[in-house]
Scaffold this motif. Structure first.
Motif, PDB file in Angstrom:
ATOM      1  N   TYR A 181      38.873  41.457  39.850  1.00  0.00           N
ATOM      2  CA  TYR A 181      37.615  41.542  40.203  1.00  0.00           C
ATOM      3  C   TYR A 181      36.742  41.936  38.848  1.00  0.00           C
ATOM      4  O   TYR A 181      35.507  41.683  38.749  1.00  0.00           O
ATOM      5  CB  TYR A 181      37.164  42.661  41.298  1.00  0.00           C
ATOM      6  CG  TYR A 181      37.625  42.426  42.699  1.00  0.00           C
ATOM      7  CD1 TYR A 181      37.899  41.016  42.930  1.00  0.00           C
ATOM      8  CD2 TYR A 181      37.574  43.016  43.845  1.00  0.00           C
ATOM      9  CE1 TYR A 181      38.291  40.602  44.176  1.00  0.00           C
ATOM     10  CE2 TYR A 181      37.609  42.566  45.096  1.00  0.00           C
ATOM     11  CZ  TYR A 181      38.227  41.448  45.160  1.00  0.00           C
ATOM     12  OH  TYR A 181      38.475  40.900  46.185  1.00  0.00           O
ATOM     13  N   THR A 182      37.365  42.790  37.989  1.00  0.00           N
ATOM     14  CA  THR A 182      36.740  43.059  36.504  1.00  0.00           C
ATOM     15  C   THR A 182      36.604  41.595  35.861  1.00  0.00           C
ATOM     16  O   THR A 182      35.595  41.253  35.294  1.00  0.00           O
ATOM     17  CB  THR A 182      37.584  43.925  35.658  1.00  0.00           C
ATOM     18  OG1 THR A 182      37.728  45.138  36.575  1.00  0.00           O
ATOM     19  CG2 THR A 182      37.036  44.257  34.367  1.00  0.00           C
ATOM     20  N   ARG A 210      33.474  48.466  38.033  1.00  0.00           N
ATOM     21  CA  ARG A 210      34.817  48.198  38.130  1.00  0.00           C
ATOM     22  C   ARG A 210      35.666  48.347  37.028  1.00  0.00           C
ATOM     23  O   ARG A 210      36.853  48.778  37.440  1.00  0.00           O
ATOM     24  CB  ARG A 210      34.762  46.352  38.320  1.00  0.00           C
ATOM     25  CG  ARG A 210      34.115  46.125  39.767  1.00  0.00           C
ATOM     26  CD  ARG A 210      33.918  44.442  39.714  1.00  0.00           C
ATOM     27  NE  ARG A 210      33.594  44.193  41.040  1.00  0.00           N
ATOM     28  CZ  ARG A 210      33.316  42.977  41.498  1.00  0.00           C
ATOM     29  NH1 ARG A 210      33.234  42.087  40.553  1.00  0.00           N
ATOM     30  NH2 ARG A 210      33.224  42.777  42.825  1.00  0.00           N
ATOM     31  N   LEU A 218      38.364  50.113  39.124  1.00  0.00           N
ATOM     32  CA  LEU A 218      39.544  49.444  39.343  1.00  0.00           C
ATOM     33  C   LEU A 218      40.279  49.194  38.003  1.00  0.00           C
ATOM     34  O   LEU A 218      41.425  48.896  38.058  1.00  0.00           O
ATOM     35  CB  LEU A 218      39.100  48.052  39.857  1.00  0.00           C
ATOM     36  CG  LEU A 218      38.241  48.122  41.155  1.00  0.00           C
ATOM     37  CD1 LEU A 218      37.557  46.576  41.308  1.00  0.00           C
ATOM     38  CD2 LEU A 218      39.048  48.404  42.297  1.00  0.00           C
ATOM     39  N   SER A 273      30.457  44.802  44.149  1.00  0.00           N
ATOM     40  CA  SER A 273      30.077  43.562  44.743  1.00  0.00           C
ATOM     41  C   SER A 273      28.741  43.230  45.103  1.00  0.00           C
ATOM     42  O   SER A 273      28.523  41.923  45.003  1.00  0.00           O
ATOM     43  CB  SER A 273      31.148  43.430  45.923  1.00  0.00           C
ATOM     44  OG  SER A 273      32.581  43.554  45.406  1.00  0.00           O
ATOM     45  N   ILE A 298      32.786  50.765  44.794  1.00  0.00           N
ATOM     46  CA  ILE A 298      33.411  49.333  44.564  1.00  0.00           C
ATOM     47  C   ILE A 298      32.522  48.346  45.257  1.00  0.00           C
ATOM     48  O   ILE A 298      32.456  47.148  44.661  1.00  0.00           O
ATOM     49  CB  ILE A 298      34.831  49.211  44.538  1.00  0.00           C
ATOM     50  CG1 ILE A 298      35.320  49.683  45.767  1.00  0.00           C
ATOM     51  CG2 ILE A 298      35.283  50.268  43.294  1.00  0.00           C
ATOM     52  CD1 ILE A 298      36.834  49.494  45.990  1.00  0.00           C
ATOM     53  N   ARG A 318      39.415  45.995  47.295  1.00  0.00           N
ATOM     54  CA  ARG A 318      40.204  46.157  45.914  1.00  0.00           C
ATOM     55  C   ARG A 318      40.714  44.820  45.858  1.00  0.00           C
ATOM     56  O   ARG A 318      41.701  44.823  44.738  1.00  0.00           O
ATOM     57  CB  ARG A 318      41.313  47.117  46.000  1.00  0.00           C
ATOM     58  CG  ARG A 318      40.447  48.624  45.927  1.00  0.00           C
ATOM     59  CD  ARG A 318      41.337  49.674  46.399  1.00  0.00           C
ATOM     60  NE  ARG A 318      40.975  51.191  45.916  1.00  0.00           N
ATOM     61  CZ  ARG A 318      39.797  51.611  47.151  1.00  0.00           C
ATOM     62  NH1 ARG A 318      39.818  50.888  48.119  1.00  0.00           N
ATOM     63  NH2 ARG A 318      39.180  52.618  46.712  1.00  0.00           N
ATOM     64  N   SER A 350      27.910  46.428  37.715  1.00  0.00           N
ATOM     65  CA  SER A 350      29.168  46.024  38.263  1.00  0.00           C
ATOM     66  C   SER A 350      30.272  46.252  37.421  1.00  0.00           C
ATOM     67  O   SER A 350      31.345  46.557  37.949  1.00  0.00           O
ATOM     68  CB  SER A 350      28.805  44.584  38.829  1.00  0.00           C
ATOM     69  OG  SER A 350      30.002  44.176  39.557  1.00  0.00           O
TER      70      SER A 350
END
Length: 459
Positions: A213-214, A203, A207, A173, A169, A16, A199
């Protein structure tokens, strides 16, 4: 919290991007494990510290922790996929630091005696093999072996999706990693587009829309859309990715270079060179402050700045940037062949366009003095330099010296690309000019026929 719970919590923080929380737990776990002599658990904790350091873009710290993890793993007397994974990590880290021979040796150890393509692992080893394959894929990409990288990354994703205990998640990646590999093979990859969109969906769901990460996924998606010519959607993705990274990591984080360079490319395509220059100069300033002025990661961003200067007719400024890239990468030439070859070529071309032929000769001669007896120098790099020196001698009408250097460059290029490689064409074109200038028409015609044959075969 028990040891197993702590290890699971650390892995969750890593997936995360919760770096401070994860690092604190990993340090405590490592210290506790060392105190009771549990080298296997200490190794895993040190590995996680290395992975957190890599997320922070700190190659030295990551190297120290992964080396510690590797030593502890050896002390524990354990091998298997955990040891191989650490070897693959060290291969990537050593390559990043310009330590090519050590990196290649670590990759050899990671692969030794293991059938990565044919082996069907039991369910409890799928996750570990997936991690190893994805790490080896990164190393293949660094060595510009993109088809091999895509193959390893694709199998890594496939194993991850079937691994007990794998988190969704983490699949996100792996989708980004595989998409990047495919994009390097085909800049217009539809499969990459599907992977980035998958992806992003994961995310966003797990997330949230404001997670860093988004933002990273939006950057990759924007860069691909730019390559595909979808400039409106590309700008939307890059601008949104940039805003998320600024909000989560601050205005000075080097991860901003990707969206900033993408936005610069869009403005340059749109004819606004001044706006493009502002974006890319901001990216360079951020990278210089965060990574240092000689970090090789700057080379890609500097490359964009050189092109912006070139498009604006600022040849002297473009030349200075190319010269800086060359100076930065020459000491670690084995790890950056393609980028360095391009920078050398552009430098020599600009010397020629600016009629600075003696400067071109001095530039090429300095590189020849450094590389002529270095067995690790790639033939294509040496051929590039020899060709530049040859052109400078030809401009000064020192034709005998020019021809001698050029024929040596052609021989090196043949060794690298074969006798029918399309990469030979510019060298052979220079040879035609040289033979024509020395009134050797028959020989020039023979070389011209060879050029036509090469182009015919390539088509």
């Amino acid at each position: 919290m028990g040891s197993d719970e702590t290890r699971a919590a650390i892995r969750g923080h890593l997936l995360r991007g919760e770096i401070p929380e994860g690092e604190a737990l990993a340090r405590d776990l490592r210290d506790e494990a060392l105190a009771r002599g549990d080298h296997a658990v200490a190794s895993e904790a040190a590995r996680r510290l290395g992975e957190f350091a890599w997320e922070r873009l700190s190659t030295p710290d990551a190297t120290d922790f992964i080396e510690e993890a590797y030593e502890l793993r050896q002390r524990a007397g354990e091998g298997g996929l955990a040891r191989r994974y650490l070897e693959s990590c060290l291969a990537n880290l050593y390559w990043e630091a310009g330590r090519a021979s050590e990196a290649i040796e670590m990759e050899r150890r990671a692969r030794e005696g293991l059938d990565l393509e044919g082996w069907v692992p039991p369910p409890d080893e799928r996750l570990a093999l997936s991690e190893l394959l994805r790490s080896l894929s990164s190393f293949e990409s660094r060595r510009e072996r993109h088809a091999e990288a895509a193959k390893a990354s694709g199998r890594g994703l496939e194993l991850l999706e079937r691994a007990p205990g794998a988190e969704t998640i983490e699949v996100a990646s792996a989708c980004v990693g595989y998409g990047m590999c495919l994009q390097r093979v085909d800049d217009d990859s539809s499969e990459s587009l599907a992977l980035y969109e998958r992806s992003l969906a994961i995310r966003l769901e797990h997330l949230g829309p404001e997670h860093v990460y988004t933002g990273f996924t939006l950057d990759h998606l924007g860069s691909l859309l730019l390559a595909r010519g979808d400039h409106v959607r590309a700008r939307e993705c890059l601008a949104r990715g940039k805003a998320i990274i600024e909000a989560r990591l601050g205005l000075e984080h080097p991860s901003l270079s990707t969206p900033l360079v993408g936005l610069a490319a869009l403005d340059l395509i749109g004819g606004d060179g001044a706006a493009a220059r502002v974006w890319v100069e901001r990216a360079i300033s951020i990278e210089e402050r965060a990574l240092g002025p000689t970090n090789p990661r700057l080379a890609s961003t500097l490359h964009t700045l050189a092109l912006i200067h070139l498009a604006g007719g600022r040849l002297d400024e473009s030349l200075r940037v190319w010269e800086r890239i060359v100076a930065m990468l020459v000491p670690i030439h084995a790890c950056h062949r393609k980028t360095l070859a391009d920078a050398i070529h552009q430098t020599l071309v600009l010397y020629d366009r600016l009629d600075r032929h003696e400067d071109a000769l001095g530039f090429a001669s300095d590189l020849l003095d450094r590389w002529d007896r270095d067995p690790e120098v790639a033939p294509e790099l040496l051929a590039q330099v020899l060709n530049g020196a040859s052109r400078a001698h030809a401009e000064a009408k020192r034709y005998h010296k020019a021809e001698k250097l050029l024929r040596r460059a052609i021989g090196l290029a043949e060794r690298r690309y074969g006798s029918h490689g399309l990469e030979l064409d510019p060298l052979l074109a220079n040879l035609v000019e040289l033979l024509t200038a020395t009134s050797r028409r028959k020989e020039a015609d023979e070389v011209q026929r060879r050029r036509r044959n090469i182009r015919t075969r390539s088509n």
